[in-house]
Write an enzyme that holds these catalytic residues in place. Structure first.
Site, mmCIF file in Angstrom:
data_model
loop_
_atom_site.group_PDB
_atom_site.id
_atom_site.type_symbol
_atom_site.label_atom_id
_atom_site.label_comp_id
_atom_site.label_asym_id
_atom_site.label_seq_id
_atom_site.Cartn_x
_atom_site.Cartn_y
_atom_site.Cartn_z
ATOM 1 N N GLU A 85 30.232 25.634 -77.068
ATOM 2 C CA GLU A 85 29.926 24.439 -76.259
ATOM 3 C C GLU A 85 28.878 24.775 -75.199
ATOM 4 O O GLU A 85 29.071 25.693 -74.389
ATOM 5 C CB GLU A 85 31.214 23.894 -75.620
ATOM 6 C CG GLU A 85 31.004 22.532 -75.000
ATOM 7 C CD GLU A 85 32.322 21.886 -74.552
ATOM 8 O OE1 GLU A 85 33.348 22.061 -75.223
ATOM 9 O OE2 GLU A 85 32.296 21.208 -73.515
ATOM 10 N N LYS A 264 42.010 20.692 -71.393
ATOM 11 C CA LYS A 264 41.039 21.106 -72.425
ATOM 12 C C LYS A 264 39.865 21.820 -71.749
ATOM 13 O O LYS A 264 39.370 22.829 -72.228
ATOM 14 C CB LYS A 264 40.568 19.880 -73.216
ATOM 15 C CG LYS A 264 39.683 20.200 -74.410
ATOM 16 C CD LYS A 264 38.217 20.312 -74.079
ATOM 17 C CE LYS A 264 37.395 20.608 -75.324
ATOM 18 N NZ LYS A 264 35.997 20.897 -75.023
ATOM 19 N N ASP A 280 44.272 36.476 -79.357
ATOM 20 C CA ASP A 280 44.655 35.364 -80.223
ATOM 21 C C ASP A 280 44.626 34.057 -79.428
ATOM 22 O O ASP A 280 45.562 33.742 -78.688
ATOM 23 C CB ASP A 280 46.069 35.659 -80.765
ATOM 24 C CG ASP A 280 46.599 34.583 -81.680
ATOM 25 O OD1 ASP A 280 46.020 33.481 -81.722
ATOM 26 O OD2 ASP A 280 47.619 34.845 -82.353
ATOM 27 N N HIS A 377 25.637 18.249 -68.695
ATOM 28 C CA HIS A 377 25.988 18.467 -70.093
ATOM 29 C C HIS A 377 24.785 18.182 -70.999
ATOM 30 O O HIS A 377 24.453 18.962 -71.877
ATOM 31 C CB HIS A 377 27.146 17.535 -70.431
ATOM 32 C CG HIS A 377 27.863 17.904 -71.672
ATOM 33 N ND1 HIS A 377 28.803 18.914 -71.700
ATOM 34 C CD2 HIS A 377 27.774 17.427 -72.931
ATOM 35 C CE1 HIS A 377 29.261 19.028 -72.924
ATOM 36 N NE2 HIS A 377 28.655 18.142 -73.688
HETATM 37 C C1 MEV Z 1 34.511 19.095 -71.947
HETATM 38 O O1 MEV Z 1 34.536 20.089 -72.926
HETATM 39 C C2 MEV Z 1 35.560 19.351 -70.897
HETATM 40 C C3 MEV Z 1 35.722 18.252 -69.840
HETATM 41 O O2 MEV Z 1 35.961 16.996 -70.486
HETATM 42 C C4 MEV Z 1 36.896 18.640 -68.990
HETATM 43 C C5 MEV Z 1 37.350 17.570 -68.019
HETATM 44 O O3 MEV Z 1 37.160 16.382 -68.267
HETATM 45 O O4 MEV Z 1 37.976 17.985 -67.003
HETATM 46 C C6 MEV Z 1 34.479 18.091 -69.021
#
Ligand code: MEV
Length: 425
Positions: A85, A264, A280, A377
């Site tokens: 990413e 995530k 792992d 991003h």
């Molecule tokens: C993207 O990979 C992760 C985010 O969505 C985490 C978040 O929203 O806190 C930017």
């Protein structure tokens, strides 16, 4: 043509590729060429990778980056990250630098206990079962002695064994719940071997062993990482920023839809270091999410407090990691990662990984409550879009400059690229 095949694992690598190409592709030659492009010229290295799994036909590259300037408990680290990413390493580097002038990160390992269970069925009386368990308990320890010998020398081994009655959840279901200390190894093989030896010694008429396996839910193999500073140190609108940041964490605590995305983002940082060090990541993922739901609702793994003008942000997360055994010595890049991290113990690696998760969450929340994440991003993603469009190095450089002060969107990049091709920009 049938797509079912017998004896595939016995084929040579070339035969496997040929079969895949002719069975599933209209342009088989192209598929063969792509698979072969990723073979390593170094035969020894390729063979090593071939032998990690069955039916290897190629290698799947993931970028390996480094995020420097992490200060953890006063020590400076450059953290290796394997991740696809685009914004993850950039975010980690920015946040590391930010906190390096605000006291860095502090981390503590709270506990290191791992868990394994022998699950079995028993139809008789619990008192009798318990009496039998107490009777053979020392025998069960003895049955593992050869397996635990080296681990005991390193200060680890089996910590405890208890019989648990689960028959209220499932008829006739019981378990031997075993706790372990596995020192610098993740311990999966060690734990599973011990459990199988225990099950073998324990079984008798009336006891039906179902399975013996470690648990990836290890709430007592826990690490905490933290940052803190005064509100002024957070920048011009420090108090306002901290308040919104805290709200974002509070939202993740009460709203599972947000919590999953929030966590995530944490795992973006965690998995990247876990993978780069040959650990792992599926085990870490499963354990982390179970921990996030430990109160009966899925919640944030990070926490935030503002008290007496001090902003404090921390994570508590279970992490079963190893710095010896498994892939850590076998995979040359995993070995190199551990060297880059100055040969950490498993406890030190737990701290580093927790910090990587906290840093990633700080970066995401900072962007989300200020500019939004798309700006940064999409800037990082620009390179990917340009590659997809087949831009030359020169065209890429010009377009990166062009978008330096403009918002990036996929259609905007396509349009600018097309204009450039027709010499309009
Ligand atoms: C993207 O990979 C992760 C985010 O969505 C985490 C978040 O929203 O806190 C930017």
């Amino acid at each position: 043509m049938t797509k079912i095949i017998s004896g595939f694992s016995k084929f040579t690598k070339q035969e496997k590729i040929n079969w895949i190409a002719s069975t599933f592709f209209t342009h088989g030659d192209e598929a063969i060429s792509i698979l072969q492009k990723y073979w390593n010229d170094d035969q020894g290295l390729q063979q090593l990778h071939d032998e990690f799994i069955e039916n290897t036909v190629s290698n799947f590259y993931v970028p390996y980056g480094v995020a420097p300037n992490f200060i953890i408990n006063g020590k400076t680290y450059a953290i290796p990250m394997a991740v696809e990413e685009s914004s993850v390493v950039a975010a980690a580097s920015l946040v590391a630098k930010f906190w390096s002038s605000r006291g860095g990160f502090n981390a503590t390992v709270i506990s290191t206990t791992k868990i394994g269970q022998v699950h079995f069925m028993y139809e008789g009386d619990f008192t009798e079962l318990n009496a039998y368990f107490q009777d053979v308990r020392s025998e069960l320890f003895r049955a593992t002695e050869t397996i635990t010998k080296n681990m005991r020398k390193r200060g680890g081994g089996i910590l405890n064994m208890e019989l648990r009655n689960k028959s209220d959840k499932l008829d006739n279901y019981y378990q031997i719940h075993v706790t372990f200390e596995t020192k610098d190894s993740m311990g999966a093989n060690f734990i599973n071997s011990c459990l199988e030896a225990i099950a073998h010694r324990f079984k008798k008429e009336g006891i039906e062993i179902v399975m013996s396996i470690l648990s990836n839910y290890i709430p007592e193999c826990l690490v905490r990482a933290e940052v803190s500073c005064t509100l002024d140190e957070l920048g011009d609108n420090g108090a306002e920023f901290a308040r919104k940041f805290q709200q974002a964490v509070q939202i993740a605590n009460v709203e599972p839809h947000r919590a999953v995305t929030h966590n995530k983002g944490i795992m973006n940082g965690i998995d990247a270091v876990v993978l780069a060090t040959g650990n792992d990541f599926r085990a870490i993922e499963a354990g982390a999410h179970a921990f996030a739901a430990k109160n009966g609702q899925y919640q944030s793994l990070t926490h935030c407090e503002i008290h007496n003008n001090v902003f404090k942000f921390w994570i508590e997360i279970p992490l079963a990691l190893g710095t010896v055994g498994g892939l850590t010595a076998l995979h040359p890049l995993a070995k190199l990662s551990l060297e880059l991290l100055q040969k950490p113990s498993a406890k030190e690696l737990m701290q580093i990984v927790a910090v990587a998760g906290l840093a990633q969450n700080f970066a995401a929340l900072r962007a989300l409550v200020t500019t939004g994440i798309q700006e940064g991003h999409m800037k990082m993603h620009l390179q990917n879009i340009l590659n997809q469009l087949g831009a030359s190095e020169n065209e890429k450089q010009q377009l990166i400059m062009y978008f330096n002060k403009r918002p990036v969107s996929h259609s905007g990049v396509v349009e600018a690229f097309e204009k450039m091709k027709s010499q309009k920009i």
